[in-house]
Design a protein around this motif. Sequence first.
Motif, PDB file in Angstrom:
ATOM      1  N   ARG A 657       0.826  -1.211   0.000  1.00 29.12           N
ATOM      2  CA  ARG A 657       0.000   0.000   0.000  1.00 29.12           C
ATOM      3  C   ARG A 657       0.857   1.257   0.000  1.00 29.12           C
ATOM      4  O   ARG A 657       0.503   2.249  -0.646  1.00 29.12           O
ATOM      5  N   ARG A 658       1.984   1.226   0.698  1.00 28.88           N
ATOM      6  CA  ARG A 658       2.858   2.407   0.720  1.00 28.88           C
ATOM      7  C   ARG A 658       3.402   2.699  -0.677  1.00 28.88           C
ATOM      8  O   ARG A 658       3.406   3.853  -1.135  1.00 28.88           O
ATOM      9  N   MET A 659       3.837   1.666  -1.366  1.00 35.53           N
ATOM     10  CA  MET A 659       4.367   1.872  -2.709  1.00 35.53           C
ATOM     11  C   MET A 659       3.264   2.268  -3.687  1.00 35.53           C
ATOM     12  O   MET A 659       3.459   3.135  -4.540  1.00 35.53           O
ATOM     13  N   ARG A 660       2.098   1.641  -3.545  1.00 42.22           N
ATOM     14  CA  ARG A 660       0.986   1.983  -4.429  1.00 42.22           C
ATOM     15  C   ARG A 660       0.586   3.445  -4.226  1.00 42.22           C
ATOM     16  O   ARG A 660       0.379   4.182  -5.208  1.00 42.22           O
ATOM     17  N   ASN A 661       0.484   3.880  -2.982  1.00 42.80           N
ATOM     18  CA  ASN A 661       0.086   5.263  -2.700  1.00 42.80           C
ATOM     19  C   ASN A 661       1.127   6.265  -3.181  1.00 42.80           C
ATOM     20  O   ASN A 661       0.794   7.382  -3.588  1.00 42.80           O
ATOM     21  N   THR A 662       2.407   5.858  -3.124  1.00 43.87           N
ATOM     22  CA  THR A 662       3.460   6.734  -3.646  1.00 43.87           C
ATOM     23  C   THR A 662       3.273   6.941  -5.143  1.00 43.87           C
ATOM     24  O   THR A 662       3.321   8.070  -5.647  1.00 43.87           O
ATOM     25  N   PHE A 712      16.663 -10.019  -5.527  1.00 47.56           N
ATOM     26  CA  PHE A 712      15.349  -9.388  -5.553  1.00 47.56           C
ATOM     27  C   PHE A 712      15.002  -8.703  -4.237  1.00 47.56           C
ATOM     28  O   PHE A 712      14.306  -7.687  -4.226  1.00 47.56           O
ATOM     29  N   HIS A 713      15.467  -9.262  -3.122  1.00 45.19           N
ATOM     30  CA  HIS A 713      15.148  -8.632  -1.833  1.00 45.19           C
ATOM     31  C   HIS A 713      15.842  -7.280  -1.706  1.00 45.19           C
ATOM     32  O   HIS A 713      15.327  -6.381  -1.035  1.00 45.19           O
ATOM     33  N   HIS A 714      16.999  -7.107  -2.350  1.00 40.75           N
ATOM     34  CA  HIS A 714      17.645  -5.797  -2.342  1.00 40.75           C
ATOM     35  C   HIS A 714      16.833  -4.785  -3.166  1.00 40.75           C
ATOM     36  O   HIS A 714      16.768  -3.603  -2.817  1.00 40.75           O
ATOM     37  N   ILE A 715      16.225  -5.257  -4.237  1.00 40.49           N
ATOM     38  CA  ILE A 715      15.375  -4.370  -5.052  1.00 40.49           C
ATOM     39  C   ILE A 715      14.195  -3.884  -4.222  1.00 40.49           C
ATOM     40  O   ILE A 715      13.883  -2.691  -4.189  1.00 40.49           O
ATOM     41  N   TYR A 716      13.543  -4.831  -3.559  1.00 35.46           N
ATOM     42  CA  TYR A 716      12.415  -4.456  -2.698  1.00 35.46           C
ATOM     43  C   TYR A 716      12.856  -3.424  -1.654  1.00 35.46           C
ATOM     44  O   TYR A 716      12.186  -2.402  -1.459  1.00 35.46           O
ATOM     45  N   GLN A 717      13.965  -3.683  -0.997  1.00 41.59           N
ATOM     46  CA  GLN A 717      14.430  -2.775   0.051  1.00 41.59           C
ATOM     47  C   GLN A 717      14.726  -1.392  -0.505  1.00 41.59           C
ATOM     48  O   GLN A 717      14.325  -0.373   0.077  1.00 41.59           O
ATOM     49  N   ARG A 718      15.394  -1.331  -1.648  1.00 39.43           N
ATOM     50  CA  ARG A 718      15.776  -0.037  -2.207  1.00 39.43           C
ATOM     51  C   ARG A 718      14.565   0.751  -2.711  1.00 39.43           C
ATOM     52  O   ARG A 718      14.460   1.959  -2.484  1.00 39.43           O
ATOM     53  N   VAL A 719      13.650   0.070  -3.386  1.00 41.44           N
ATOM     54  CA  VAL A 719      12.469   0.772  -3.888  1.00 41.44           C
ATOM     55  C   VAL A 719      11.588   1.223  -2.728  1.00 41.44           C
ATOM     56  O   VAL A 719      11.082   2.352  -2.715  1.00 41.44           O
ATOM     57  N   HIS A 720      11.423   0.366  -1.750  1.00 43.03           N
ATOM     58  CA  HIS A 720      10.603   0.729  -0.592  1.00 43.03           C
ATOM     59  C   HIS A 720      11.225   1.910   0.150  1.00 43.03           C
ATOM     60  O   HIS A 720      10.520   2.858   0.531  1.00 43.03           O
ATOM     61  N   ASN A 721      12.535   1.861   0.339  1.00 39.42           N
ATOM     62  CA  ASN A 721      13.210   2.982   1.010  1.00 39.42           C
ATOM     63  C   ASN A 721      13.108   4.265   0.198  1.00 39.42           C
ATOM     64  O   ASN A 721      12.954   5.360   0.750  1.00 39.42           O
ATOM     65  N   PHE A 722      13.184   4.141  -1.110  1.00 37.95           N
ATOM     66  CA  PHE A 722      13.041   5.313  -1.978  1.00 37.95           C
ATOM     67  C   PHE A 722      11.654   5.935  -1.795  1.00 37.95           C
ATOM     68  O   PHE A 722      11.519   7.166  -1.701  1.00 37.95           O
ATOM     69  N   CYS A 723      10.634   5.084  -1.735  1.00 37.93           N
ATOM     70  CA  CYS A 723       9.269   5.593  -1.534  1.00 37.93           C
ATOM     71  C   CYS A 723       9.113   6.240  -0.162  1.00 37.93           C
ATOM     72  O   CYS A 723       8.505   7.309  -0.037  1.00 37.93           O
ATOM     73  N   VAL A 724       9.658   5.585   0.853  1.00 38.11           N
ATOM     74  CA  VAL A 724       9.452   6.056   2.227  1.00 38.11           C
ATOM     75  C   VAL A 724      10.336   7.256   2.544  1.00 38.11           C
ATOM     76  O   VAL A 724       9.865   8.248   3.129  1.00 38.11           O
ATOM     77  N   ASN A 725      11.601   7.190   2.166  1.00 35.08           N
ATOM     78  CA  ASN A 725      12.555   8.215   2.590  1.00 35.08           C
ATOM     79  C   ASN A 725      12.754   9.319   1.545  1.00 35.08           C
ATOM     80  O   ASN A 725      12.412  10.475   1.783  1.00 35.08           O
ATOM     81  N   ASP A 726      13.315   8.974   0.403  1.00 36.71           N
ATOM     82  CA  ASP A 726      13.625   9.995  -0.603  1.00 36.71           C
ATOM     83  C   ASP A 726      12.372  10.720  -1.091  1.00 36.71           C
ATOM     84  O   ASP A 726      12.374  11.945  -1.229  1.00 36.71           O
TER      85      ASP A 726
END
Length: 937
Positions: A657-662, A712-726
Amino acid sequence: MTDYKATLNLPKTDFPMRGNLAKREPERLAQWESEGLYHKIRERFKGRPKFILPDGPPYANGDIHIGHAVNKILKDMVVKSRTLEGFDVPYVPGWDCHGLPIELKVEAKVGKVGDKVDAKAFRQACRDYAHEQIDRQRTDFKRLGVLGDWERPYLTMHPKYEADQLRAFGKMIERGHLYKGYKPVHWCMDCRSAMAEAEVEYQDHTSPAVDVRFPIADKADLAKRFGLAADQLDAPAFLPIWTTTPWTIPANRAVALSPNLEYGLYAVTGPQGREITVLPTEMVDTVLGRWGFSEPERLAVVAGRELLRLTLQHPYLAREVPVVLGDHVTTESGTGAVHTAPGHGQEDYLMGLEYDLPMDHQVNERGVFFEEAEYIGGEHVFKANPKLVALLEDKGMLLHHEKYDHSYPHCWRHKTPVIFRGTPQWFVSMDNGGMREAALKEIGHVAFTPDWGEARIRSMVENRPDWCISRQRSWGVPIALFLHRKTGELHPETPRLLEEVAKRVEVDSIDAWFDLDPAELLGEEAADYEKVSDILDVWFDSGMVHFCVLGEHEDLSFPADLFLEGSDQHRGWFQSSLLTSVAINDVAPYKGVLTHGFTVDEKGRKMSKSMGNVVAPQKVFNQMGADVLRLWVAASDYRGEIAVSDEILKRVADSYRRMRNTLRFLLANMAGFDPAKDAVAPSEMLSLDRWVVARAGELQDEIRGAYDRYEFHHIYQRVHNFCVNDLGGFYLDVIKDRQYTTQADSHARRSCQTALYHIAEAMVRWLAPILSFTSEEIWEHLPGERDESIFLETWYELPSVTADDVDWQAVITVREQVSRVLERLRNEEAIGASLDAQVDLYTSDELKTKLAVLGDELRFALITSEAAVHGETDKPAEAEAAQEMEGLWIHARRCDHDKCARCWHRRPDVGANREHPEICGRCVNNVDGEGEQRHYA
């Protein structure tokens, strides 16, 4: 009051906030299928370099489980990410269709062959059952969002596959890899068939452990070998063995000693009085302690090699057996003397070959002794154990008896103990044709992920015995050979005959062999030959994918770039494919191998219906959506065990939901933006917009590298962090004012929209291999003209930009420190929103230079109504030092200016304009003037 809402550029999009995946995903699947998306992808990438990922075939039996979902989703992520790289990546799914599990299901329905149904009708029932299972599994695999050639899968029961398998088998015979031998193999008494190494799993088991006397047949010879006079051996002498399979003692033909161990001759006293025994000197105390014997007297010592061919008496049968020598004898357990039954063990068999020992054949396919077996005829081997123990005790040959817990081979299908049983079987030699050496060499050319996979499969290939490929069942590809009735030799024209059989099988399936009258192919010779009735091991079936599919399918090619399966396949499909490919082609069938772990619950326990911790993929995608399941797979480190539970999936759904809302925020703030005419050139974008695009470019490089390495888990972490932080934690928060309050067609807003457009174009591709349904939905809502599907695309080329006029990382760090102070003021109810505050920063000269560049726009970055930067020496007493940043002091307080009704900033010029008394001068300019100019934020 004037309503200024109409003057704001508020977010607007049809992209829904709620994913409602369980409802929308099936609709998307129907669209993909009706549009022929998979075939459009093939056409679009035709002629590009290929990347080949063959499907390791799941077995066509039962509904898919969570492990299946992990496997198929990982493969789909590889296929889609490699497609984004510009490769042509066909995906042809397949199924493993022959073998015992299907036979057992069909037997339960129609009965066993020869009872209520003939063999041909039974095979057809197996075929029908497999097709039913394939249809069920295919529906669920497609529901996971896996794109592939689902209407044209390969099936190991397809006549063309069966025929090509026979052709490959013929090539292996021509190259000298096949032989027939009478040797012990793992035998399942429930399957009533031989088993391959890959079909055996080890489980805890309790066996009866016995120490047994083997009397010395010639005491004079024993004395001589130890350098003693015959009269010095004044008591009965024996050589003791230890075994956990008493039922194999009837088949004993020798006792093996280590040639290099030191063996002592000991006079001991036990329940039967004084006797003489032979034991390794380093084990004597342990063994005698187990027996309860005491006060050993060592008479002499020799190396084991000195006792070769010493004659022993079988403990209860009227025959003598020799002492033989073997390096497999150790002092880790037992007595240092190994009971040897060539018909019931691999090492025993090798001893039998070396010393020309007889191989007894006393146990039938059900694990029952033949009636002629002395004392135990008609008994099942495990039920014979206590009878033999009692017999040995009655004969005075039992030294010790206890229960022994150890790891023991079990059938992976029935989960029941198996035995070693000597039978005539067909084998692929690991060494005669140089296959072992060639396979080990090829392993060194393969890229393994994780890298420990190389050592695992190398060790298995180094130590595995010859491959028993024959099975005594009905549902499988036949070993289509003709054997001479007298000599047992293969027909001299076997390769030609196999091709003739293959042609018939290609038309009429395997029934063609079973229905074949040998005279059709052999003519007058038919009376001299018999047809082999065995079938091929199913690992031989699936292990031929490289030959029957990669070598035959128009979209595929040999060798594959990657094989991807669970970690158990080092001993299964990876190995059977490697061995058959090396045997036929002299090369490995794959350039890379990726393995994933098994699924467990959040406590690390295996999935079990009895424990109630099974997570069914059907339940997940019907309630939460397949994209949540896909995101869970991507977020997990597949290299080890993969934890899943309802709670874990709920957390994954929150991340979704966080990524979708971003993405929804990006789409909503591109309302009215046409990239063809509204996009701002990279060099003309505002500094903050250039920074975020540059950040996205850096991240894209990391993501592409991670996809290339299957991380793939690094991709998830980086994209999620990009959405949440950057984005969520900084950029999107800062740009709201500019997006909403500047003029709709202003440079400031178009610059921002351009950045959002670039990010969205890149991000939808980052997510497409993982969140396939959601990415397609995003794709349809992006502005501008585009292809009909995200899966027809390659990576987005982000513009090359720099934002070196502002040190945005320093600004972000300062903002974090200011936010802590503002949060405290909120808690104290001194302010409400951060725009109620004004901030003065007192900094070191270096930091002041970095912040001063922003001028009045610093307040937009900090989201305060006023912000000023001063030198460190000017700081007042009330300024507080930043907690985690040196050279920064913060003085934040409530701003007493009036609040602008339009932008909500508190500014001194609110009310200065008589026509717009409720808004600030900046908003007046944006509503009625030329519009404000922004340079940085």
